[in-house]
Write a protein that holds these residues in place. Structure first.
Motif, PDB file in Angstrom:
ATOM      1  N   ARG A   1       0.839  -1.206   0.000  1.00  0.00           N
ATOM      2  CA  ARG A   1       0.000   0.000   0.000  1.00  0.00           C
ATOM      3  C   ARG A   1       0.867   1.246   0.000  1.00  0.00           C
ATOM      4  NH1 ARG A   1      -3.488   3.027  -1.965  1.00  0.00           N
ATOM      5  NH2 ARG A   1      -4.710   4.306  -0.566  1.00  0.00           N
ATOM      6  N   LEU A   2       1.950   1.224   0.768  1.00  0.00           N
ATOM      7  CA  LEU A   2       2.867   2.356   0.764  1.00  0.00           C
ATOM      8  C   LEU A   2       3.445   2.534  -0.633  1.00  0.00           C
ATOM      9  CD1 LEU A   2       4.345   4.642   2.206  1.00  0.00           C
ATOM     10  CD2 LEU A   2       6.153   2.991   2.725  1.00  0.00           C
ATOM     11  N   GLY A   3       3.817   1.438  -1.283  1.00  0.00           N
ATOM     12  CA  GLY A   3       4.344   1.509  -2.642  1.00  0.00           C
ATOM     13  C   GLY A   3       3.358   2.148  -3.598  1.00  0.00           C
ATOM     14  N   GLU A   4       2.093   1.803  -3.470  1.00  0.00           N
ATOM     15  CA  GLU A   4       1.058   2.409  -4.316  1.00  0.00           C
ATOM     16  C   GLU A   4       0.998   3.921  -4.089  1.00  0.00           C
ATOM     17  OE1 GLU A   4      -2.494   0.384  -3.133  1.00  0.00           O
ATOM     18  OE2 GLU A   4      -1.914  -1.482  -4.141  1.00  0.00           O
ATOM     19  N   LEU A   5       1.031   4.321  -2.818  1.00  0.00           N
ATOM     20  CA  LEU A   5       0.970   5.748  -2.496  1.00  0.00           C
ATOM     21  C   LEU A   5       2.230   6.475  -2.962  1.00  0.00           C
ATOM     22  CD1 LEU A   5      -0.639   5.434   1.025  1.00  0.00           C
ATOM     23  CD2 LEU A   5      -1.696   6.468  -0.995  1.00  0.00           C
ATOM     24  N   LEU A   6       3.387   5.834  -2.836  1.00  0.00           N
ATOM     25  CA  LEU A   6       4.622   6.441  -3.323  1.00  0.00           C
ATOM     26  C   LEU A   6       4.540   6.662  -4.827  1.00  0.00           C
ATOM     27  CD1 LEU A   6       7.279   4.454  -1.273  1.00  0.00           C
ATOM     28  CD2 LEU A   6       6.665   6.859  -0.988  1.00  0.00           C
ATOM     29  N   ASN A   7       4.032   5.669  -5.548  1.00  0.00           N
ATOM     30  CA  ASN A   7       3.867   5.824  -6.997  1.00  0.00           C
ATOM     31  C   ASN A   7       2.923   6.975  -7.317  1.00  0.00           C
ATOM     32  OD1 ASN A   7       5.588   3.748  -7.748  1.00  0.00           O
ATOM     33  ND2 ASN A   7       3.958   2.225  -7.817  1.00  0.00           N
ATOM     34  N   GLU A   8       1.823   7.028  -6.611  1.00  0.00           N
ATOM     35  CA  GLU A   8       0.832   8.084  -6.833  1.00  0.00           C
ATOM     36  C   GLU A   8       1.427   9.468  -6.583  1.00  0.00           C
ATOM     37  OE1 GLU A   8      -3.326   9.348  -4.743  1.00  0.00           O
ATOM     38  OE2 GLU A   8      -3.006   7.200  -5.115  1.00  0.00           O
ATOM     39  N   LEU A   9       2.281   9.556  -5.562  1.00  0.00           N
ATOM     40  CA  LEU A   9       2.914  10.831  -5.209  1.00  0.00           C
ATOM     41  C   LEU A   9       4.188  11.084  -6.010  1.00  0.00           C
ATOM     42  CD1 LEU A   9       2.446  10.575  -1.353  1.00  0.00           C
ATOM     43  CD2 LEU A   9       1.219  12.101  -2.912  1.00  0.00           C
ATOM     44  N   ARG A  10       4.551  10.141  -6.873  1.00  0.00           N
ATOM     45  CA  ARG A  10       5.769  10.224  -7.700  1.00  0.00           C
ATOM     46  C   ARG A  10       7.033  10.358  -6.851  1.00  0.00           C
ATOM     47  NH1 ARG A  10       4.236  10.962 -13.170  1.00  0.00           N
ATOM     48  NH2 ARG A  10       2.059  11.568 -13.345  1.00  0.00           N
ATOM     49  N   ILE A  11       7.071   9.575  -5.781  1.00  0.00           N
ATOM     50  CA  ILE A  11       8.241   9.536  -4.909  1.00  0.00           C
ATOM     51  C   ILE A  11       9.023   8.275  -5.252  1.00  0.00           C
ATOM     52  CG2 ILE A  11       9.019   9.296  -2.517  1.00  0.00           C
ATOM     53  CD1 ILE A  11       6.542  10.952  -1.705  1.00  0.00           C
ATOM     54  N   LYS A  12      10.305   8.440  -5.501  1.00  0.00           N
ATOM     55  CA  LYS A  12      11.177   7.335  -5.895  1.00  0.00           C
ATOM     56  C   LYS A  12      11.741   6.619  -4.669  1.00  0.00           C
ATOM     57  CE  LYS A  12      11.737   8.628 -10.365  1.00  0.00           C
ATOM     58  NZ  LYS A  12      10.761   8.126 -11.238  1.00  0.00           N
ATOM     59  N   ILE A  13      11.891   5.304  -4.796  1.00  0.00           N
ATOM     60  CA  ILE A  13      12.552   4.506  -3.764  1.00  0.00           C
ATOM     61  C   ILE A  13      14.008   4.351  -4.173  1.00  0.00           C
ATOM     62  CG2 ILE A  13      12.698   2.248  -2.653  1.00  0.00           C
ATOM     63  CD1 ILE A  13       9.669   1.985  -3.064  1.00  0.00           C
ATOM     64  N   THR A  14      14.914   4.639  -3.250  1.00  0.00           N
ATOM     65  CA  THR A  14      16.352   4.525  -3.515  1.00  0.00           C
ATOM     66  C   THR A  14      16.945   3.446  -2.620  1.00  0.00           C
ATOM     67  OG1 THR A  14      16.917   6.226  -1.895  1.00  0.00           O
ATOM     68  CG2 THR A  14      16.530   6.964  -4.164  1.00  0.00           C
ATOM     69  N   GLN A  15      18.129   3.031  -2.957  1.00  0.00           N
ATOM     70  CA  GLN A  15      18.887   2.036  -2.174  1.00  0.00           C
ATOM     71  C   GLN A  15      18.031   0.819  -1.847  1.00  0.00           C
ATOM     72  OE1 GLN A  15      20.397   4.205   1.183  1.00  0.00           O
ATOM     73  NE2 GLN A  15      21.682   5.504  -0.083  1.00  0.00           N
ATOM     74  N   CYS A  16      17.390   0.287  -2.857  1.00  0.00           N
ATOM     75  CA  CYS A  16      16.509  -0.860  -2.670  1.00  0.00           C
ATOM     76  C   CYS A  16      17.293  -2.069  -2.178  1.00  0.00           C
ATOM     77  CB  CYS A  16      15.784  -1.189  -3.967  1.00  0.00           C
ATOM     78  SG  CYS A  16      14.688  -2.622  -3.823  1.00  0.00           S
ATOM     79  N   GLN A  17      16.787  -2.696  -1.155  1.00  0.00           N
ATOM     80  CA  GLN A  17      17.442  -3.861  -0.581  1.00  0.00           C
ATOM     81  C   GLN A  17      17.396  -5.065  -1.514  1.00  0.00           C
ATOM     82  OE1 GLN A  17      14.938  -3.641   2.841  1.00  0.00           O
ATOM     83  NE2 GLN A  17      16.557  -2.802   4.107  1.00  0.00           N
ATOM     84  N   LEU A  18      16.456  -5.065  -2.465  1.00  0.00           N
ATOM     85  CA  LEU A  18      16.332  -6.175  -3.412  1.00  0.00           C
ATOM     86  C   LEU A  18      16.930  -5.851  -4.769  1.00  0.00           C
ATOM     87  CD1 LEU A  18      12.633  -7.157  -2.629  1.00  0.00           C
ATOM     88  CD2 LEU A  18      14.706  -8.245  -1.774  1.00  0.00           C
ATOM     89  N   GLY A  19      17.374  -4.613  -4.954  1.00  0.00           N
ATOM     90  CA  GLY A  19      17.935  -4.190  -6.229  1.00  0.00           C
ATOM     91  C   GLY A  19      16.870  -3.982  -7.306  1.00  0.00           C
ATOM     92  N   CYS A  20      15.652  -3.730  -6.912  1.00  0.00           N
ATOM     93  CA  CYS A  20      14.556  -3.570  -7.871  1.00  0.00           C
ATOM     94  C   CYS A  20      14.413  -2.138  -8.376  1.00  0.00           C
ATOM     95  CB  CYS A  20      13.227  -3.984  -7.238  1.00  0.00           C
ATOM     96  SG  CYS A  20      13.175  -5.705  -6.749  1.00  0.00           S
ATOM     97  N   PHE A  21      14.887  -1.157  -7.618  1.00  0.00           N
ATOM     98  CA  PHE A  21      14.663   0.240  -7.984  1.00  0.00           C
ATOM     99  C   PHE A  21      15.971   0.957  -8.206  1.00  0.00           C
ATOM    100  CE2 PHE A  21      11.212  -1.175  -5.292  1.00  0.00           C
ATOM    101  CZ  PHE A  21      10.101  -0.861  -6.054  1.00  0.00           C
TER     102      PHE A  21
END
Length: 57
Positions: free
Chosen positions: A37-57
């Motif tokens: 749900r947080l990911g959905e809201l981050l996308n909606e707000l156009r906020i980028k995720i950095t230093q992804c622990q899984l290497g996805c972003f």
């Protein structure tokens, strides 16, 4: 908590429209919402995720 309150809290946690992955996980826990749900809201707000622990972003 209303959706607008959630968005305001998220914006406050990511003032430069970026949040690192570990902080995002902690924020989801603090806001008592799922990580997805947080990911959905981050996308909606156009906020980028950095230093992804899984290497996805």
């Amino acid at each position: 908590m209303s959706i607008e309150e959630l968005k305001n809290r998220i914006r406050a946690a990511a003032p430069e429209d970026r949040i690192d992955c570990a902080a995002a996980f902690e924020l989801a826990k603090t806001l008592n919402i799922s990580e997805s749900r947080l990911g959905e809201l981050l996308n909606e707000l156009r906020i980028k995720i950095t230093q992804c622990q899984l290497g996805c972003f």
